[in-house]
Write a protein that holds these residues in place. Structure first.
Motif, short mmCIF file in Angstrom:
data_model
loop_
_atom_site.label_atom_id
_atom_site.label_comp_id
_atom_site.label_asym_id
_atom_site.label_seq_id
_atom_site.Cartn_x
_atom_site.Cartn_y
_atom_site.Cartn_z
N GLU A 160 0.85 -1.22 0.00
CA GLU A 160 0.00 0.00 0.00
C GLU A 160 0.87 1.25 0.00
O GLU A 160 0.57 2.24 -0.67
N ALA A 161 1.97 1.19 0.76
CA ALA A 161 2.88 2.34 0.83
C ALA A 161 3.47 2.63 -0.55
O ALA A 161 3.53 3.78 -1.00
N TRP A 162 3.90 1.56 -1.25
CA TRP A 162 4.48 1.70 -2.60
C TRP A 162 3.45 2.23 -3.58
O TRP A 162 3.71 3.17 -4.33
N GLU A 163 2.25 1.69 -3.51
CA GLU A 163 1.18 2.14 -4.43
C GLU A 163 0.88 3.61 -4.23
O GLU A 163 0.75 4.39 -5.18
N SER A 164 0.81 3.98 -3.00
CA SER A 164 0.50 5.37 -2.69
C SER A 164 1.61 6.30 -3.18
O SER A 164 1.35 7.34 -3.81
N PHE A 165 2.88 5.88 -2.94
CA PHE A 165 4.02 6.68 -3.38
C PHE A 165 4.07 6.77 -4.90
O PHE A 165 4.27 7.85 -5.47
N ARG A 166 3.89 5.60 -5.54
CA ARG A 166 3.95 5.53 -7.00
C ARG A 166 2.88 6.42 -7.63
O ARG A 166 3.16 7.21 -8.52
N ASP A 167 1.67 6.31 -7.12
CA ASP A 167 0.56 7.11 -7.69
C ASP A 167 0.79 8.61 -7.49
O ASP A 167 0.49 9.42 -8.35
N GLU A 168 1.31 8.94 -6.33
CA GLU A 168 1.46 10.36 -6.01
C GLU A 168 2.64 11.01 -6.71
O GLU A 168 2.56 12.14 -7.17
N TYR A 169 3.79 10.29 -6.79
CA TYR A 169 5.01 10.93 -7.28
C TYR A 169 5.51 10.41 -8.65
O TYR A 169 6.19 11.14 -9.36
N GLU A 224 9.90 -4.93 -8.71
CA GLU A 224 9.85 -5.26 -7.28
C GLU A 224 9.48 -4.01 -6.47
O GLU A 224 9.64 -2.89 -6.94
N ASN A 225 9.05 -4.26 -5.26
CA ASN A 225 8.65 -3.13 -4.39
C ASN A 225 9.89 -2.50 -3.77
O ASN A 225 10.55 -3.12 -2.92
N PRO A 226 10.26 -1.27 -4.19
CA PRO A 226 11.45 -0.65 -3.61
C PRO A 226 11.23 -0.26 -2.14
O PRO A 226 12.17 0.04 -1.42
N LEU A 227 9.98 -0.21 -1.70
CA LEU A 227 9.70 0.18 -0.31
C LEU A 227 9.31 -1.07 0.49
O LEU A 227 8.35 -1.06 1.27
N GLU A 228 10.10 -2.12 0.28
CA GLU A 228 9.79 -3.42 0.89
C GLU A 228 9.70 -3.34 2.41
O GLU A 228 8.89 -4.02 3.03
N ASN A 229 10.54 -2.47 3.01
CA ASN A 229 10.56 -2.38 4.48
C ASN A 229 9.80 -1.17 4.99
O ASN A 229 10.12 -0.61 6.03
N SER A 230 8.80 -0.75 4.24
CA SER A 230 8.11 0.48 4.66
C SER A 230 6.70 0.23 5.18
O SER A 230 5.89 1.16 5.29
N ALA A 231 6.38 -1.02 5.55
CA ALA A 231 5.10 -1.27 6.22
C ALA A 231 5.12 -0.46 7.53
O ALA A 231 6.15 -0.36 8.18
N ASN A 232 4.00 0.13 7.88
CA ASN A 232 4.00 0.96 9.09
C ASN A 232 2.59 1.10 9.68
O ASN A 232 1.59 0.81 9.02
#
Lengths: 243, 298
Positions: free
Chosen positions: B97-106, B116-124
């Motif tokens: 979800e973090a990656w999707e949100s970042f990708r869509d926004e920026y 691959e998900n570059p924000l693999e460790n960004s679950a929060n």
């Protein structure tokens, strides 16, 4: 001047006012009363006379517990006024009626309201007020003038209203401080006759006055004060002039 | 107290107000002015705090986890956070979800190049607070939890909002205290003048055997009535002004409506009416009781 006759002796059973060695000095140090002993019985009519500064007003204020004694003992109707608690003073004063030289009527209220005022203060019901006020106004001869305001009345009539106000609560003692001081001779005599009539009905009446003619004519007990000391106390006394 | 004595006292209290018209009017006008200012001030503060509260609700803390943490531990950390009293609500945002949100926004369509998900460790966990001033304490706690790698927060927003809240509180207390003191002083003066005007009557009452309560109570009634009238008068004005200002701001500055939300007039008055009337009665009572105690030793 030598004391003519001093009332002494034991306290009688129906004594209503007792002063024993009462002295009163004001904050300036000037003595207003010095070692006064006085006994007045229930139902008496007493004149207190004396010149200005003789201590008459101080005596009246002590009897009203407006002032406290500097030393000595003062008892009125069983109340020890040297020790009475502040909260008991209103109850004590309800046994006293007071009439002043300057009438002290409420100018914005009519005759009826001035007299009813005294009854309201002691929390009489409206029913009792409606019964008592007309009755006392009839006694002082003002039944027909109950709607009049003080300014519409003569001096004599105003003093009658003041008398009605003093009497409506049926006091045991009536204190009259120069009640004829502002009145002409005719009105003065009418007020004195009323006071005599009130006394005959059982109320103890104490009149402070300067009126020599009235004092001499009425042949009542006369207590004369001079410079804070009782110089004379006569059963059927007269006015003693200062030498 | 007899019922006719009660009504007599009330009547005398009203008579005092009319006997002493000019001073009574001056007192009523001043209390009305003070409580008008108080009302306006309260309405502004209520709205400001409402806006601040809304802003606070948007302030959150992000809790990131150690690399390779198990889902069970993430769940346990979530339960621990949820138990904290300062936490209003919290959302779990997975790495996807973090990656999707970042990708869509920026990144937009450029994001499609990533396999691959570059924000693999960004679950929060995104944690919202009840009171932004508690953020520091919460962060300290969160950082001490085993499995928590990092806690992100917005220190500036939290400090500013806390500071603004404290400032509002201090200014409110200060202004209200000054207004109250002025009002009490005025009522006290009016009652003192009333006592001196009625000195003769009070003396007669005293000689006849009136109790302290009987002599004093009309003056206390007078004070309370002045306070009550003075408090009731400005409420109508404030009601009208509030509606006018709200309509004006909403119509004139529609762009602000997304940023600012105002408190409904009913909500403001639910508090303002009882508080104003209570203050009026309190000011009147205090102003008169202090004066009669000082000037009316029967």
């Amino acid at each position: 001047m030598a004391v003519k006759k001093k009332r002494k002796g034991p306290v009688v059973e129906n004594e209503i006012i007792t002063l024993t060695n009462v002295s009163k000095a004001y904050s300036t140090g000037a003595p207003a009363l010095k070692d006064v002993n006085l006994h007045i019985s229930r139902g008496e009519f007493v004149f207190i006379v004396g010149d200005s500064g003789s201590g008459k007003s101080t005596l009246i204020k002590l009897l009203l517990r407006e002032l406290t004694v500097s030393s000595g003992y003062i008892n009125v109707m069983g109340y020890d006024l040297s020790r009475i608690k502040h909260r008991k003073i209103p109850k004590f004063r309800r046994n006293l009626g007071i009439v002043f030289q300057d009438f002290r009527l409420l100018k914005d209220r009519n005759v009826y309201e001035n007299v009813a005022f005294a009854q309201r203060i002691i929390q009489k019901s409206n029913k009792e007020i409606k019964k008592n006020v007309p009755s006392i106004l009839a006694i002082v001869g003002l039944a027909g003038k109950y709607k009049a305001k003080p300014r519409q009345l003569s001096g004599g009539e105003q003093q009658r209203v003041a008398l009605a106000r003093a009497l409506v609560n049926q006091p045991t003692i009536l204190l009259a401080d120069e009640p004829t001081g502002n009145l002409d001779p005719k009105n003065s005599w009418e007020i004195m006759k009323l006071l005599e009539q009130i006394n005959e009905n059982g109320t103890t009446v104490i009149v402070v006055t300067h009126n020599r003619e009235i004092v001499n004519a009425m042949q009542k007990r006369v207590i004369t004060l001079r410079r804070g000391v009782i110089i004379s106390d006569e059963e059927k006394g007269g006015y003693i002039d200062e030498d | 107290m007899r019922i006719n004595t009660f009504f007599y006292t009330l009547k005398q209290g009203f008579r005092n107000i009319f006997r002493n018209k000019l001073f009574s009017l001056a007192s009523i006008a001043t209390i009305a002015a003070c409580l008008f200012l108080f009302g306006i001030f309260y309405a502004v503060v209520a709205n400001f705090q409402h806006i601040v509260k809304n802003a606070e609700e948007g302030v959150s803390v992000w809790v990131f986890f150690d690399e390779g943490i198990e889902d069970v531990r993430i769940q346990q950390i979530g339960d621990m956070i949820a138990k904290r009293p300062e936490v209003a609500k919290m959302d779990f945002i997975s790495a996807e979800e973090a990656w999707e949100s970042f990708r869509d926004e920026y990144l937009g369509e450029y994001g499609d190049g990533f396999t691959e998900n570059p924000l693999e460790n960004s679950a929060n966990y995104q944690v919202y607070l009840n009171d932004v001033s508690m953020q520091s304490a919460l962060v300290t706690y969160l950082e001490s939890i085993e499995g928590v790698r990092m806690v992100n927060r917005s220190e500036l927003v939290a400090t500013t909002l806390t500071g603004v809240n404290a400032l509002i509180a201090y200014v409110s207390v200060g202004i209200i205290a000054i207004l109250l003191a002025v009002s009490i002083f005025l009522i006290s003066n009016t009652v003192a003048i009333g006592i001196s005007v009625r000195k003769e009557e009070i003396n007669i009452m005293k000689y006849i055997g009136a109790t302290d309560f009987f002599v004093r109570s009309p003056f206390v009634v007078e004070g309370i009535m002045i306070g009550l009238i003075g408090a009731a008068m400005p409420l109508g004005f404030i009601y009208a002004i509030y509606n006018v200002v709200l309509t004006y701001v909403t119509d004139r500055f529609p762009q602000l409506s997304s940023l600012l939300s105002f408190v409904a007039v009913e909500e403001v008055f639910n508090v303002l009416v009882p508080v104003s009337l209570g203050l009026g009665v309190g000011i009147g009572f205090l102003g008169s009781i202090v004066t009669v105690r000082r000037h009316l030793r029967v």
